[in-house]
Design a protein around this motif. Structure first.
Motif, short mmCIF file in Angstrom:
data_model
loop_
_atom_site.label_atom_id
_atom_site.label_comp_id
_atom_site.label_asym_id
_atom_site.label_seq_id
_atom_site.Cartn_x
_atom_site.Cartn_y
_atom_site.Cartn_z
N GLU A 5 12.43 44.55 32.22
CA GLU A 5 11.69 43.30 31.95
C GLU A 5 10.76 42.98 33.11
N LYS A 8 7.73 45.23 33.14
CA LYS A 8 6.80 44.80 32.10
C LYS A 8 5.96 43.62 32.60
N GLN A 9 6.60 42.67 33.26
CA GLN A 9 5.87 41.51 33.76
C GLN A 9 4.90 41.87 34.88
N THR A 11 3.39 44.76 35.17
CA THR A 11 2.29 45.43 34.46
C THR A 11 1.37 44.40 33.82
N GLU A 12 1.94 43.37 33.21
CA GLU A 12 1.13 42.31 32.60
C GLU A 12 0.30 41.59 33.65
N ASP A 15 -2.53 43.95 34.67
CA ASP A 15 -3.48 44.12 33.55
C ASP A 15 -4.23 42.84 33.21
N GLN A 17 -2.95 40.11 31.81
CA GLN A 17 -2.39 39.42 30.65
C GLN A 17 -1.72 38.11 31.05
N ILE A 18 -1.23 38.05 32.29
CA ILE A 18 -0.69 36.81 32.85
C ILE A 18 -1.36 36.58 34.19
#
Length: 66
Positions: A5, A8-9, A11-12, A15, A17-18
């Motif tokens: 998890e 993933k965060q 990476t976000e 990228d 995304q956040i």
């Protein structure tokens, strides 16, 4: 938070995304393991908050033309 998890965060965050990632005191060692091996770790900057929490943001490094 589980290792997967957290990855993933991160990476976000990288990228776009956040905008920021809040890491709680109890999750810091998991985050640190991921952060240390990340190729853009120098661009993931933390700001300490209260009670051992840290907010991380991506701050891109400008590359010079030398």
């Amino acid at each position: 938070m589980l290792h997967e998890e957290m990855e993933k965060q991160v990476t976000e965050l990288v990228d776009g995304q956040i905008q920021e990632l809040l890491i709680k005191k109890e999750d810091f060692m998991t985050f640190r393991t991921i952060w240390l091996s990340h190729p853009r770790k120098d661009e993931i900057i933390g700001e300490a908050k209260l009670h051992g929490e840290v907010v991380y943001r991506l701050v891109p490094i400008e590359k010079s033309n030398m």
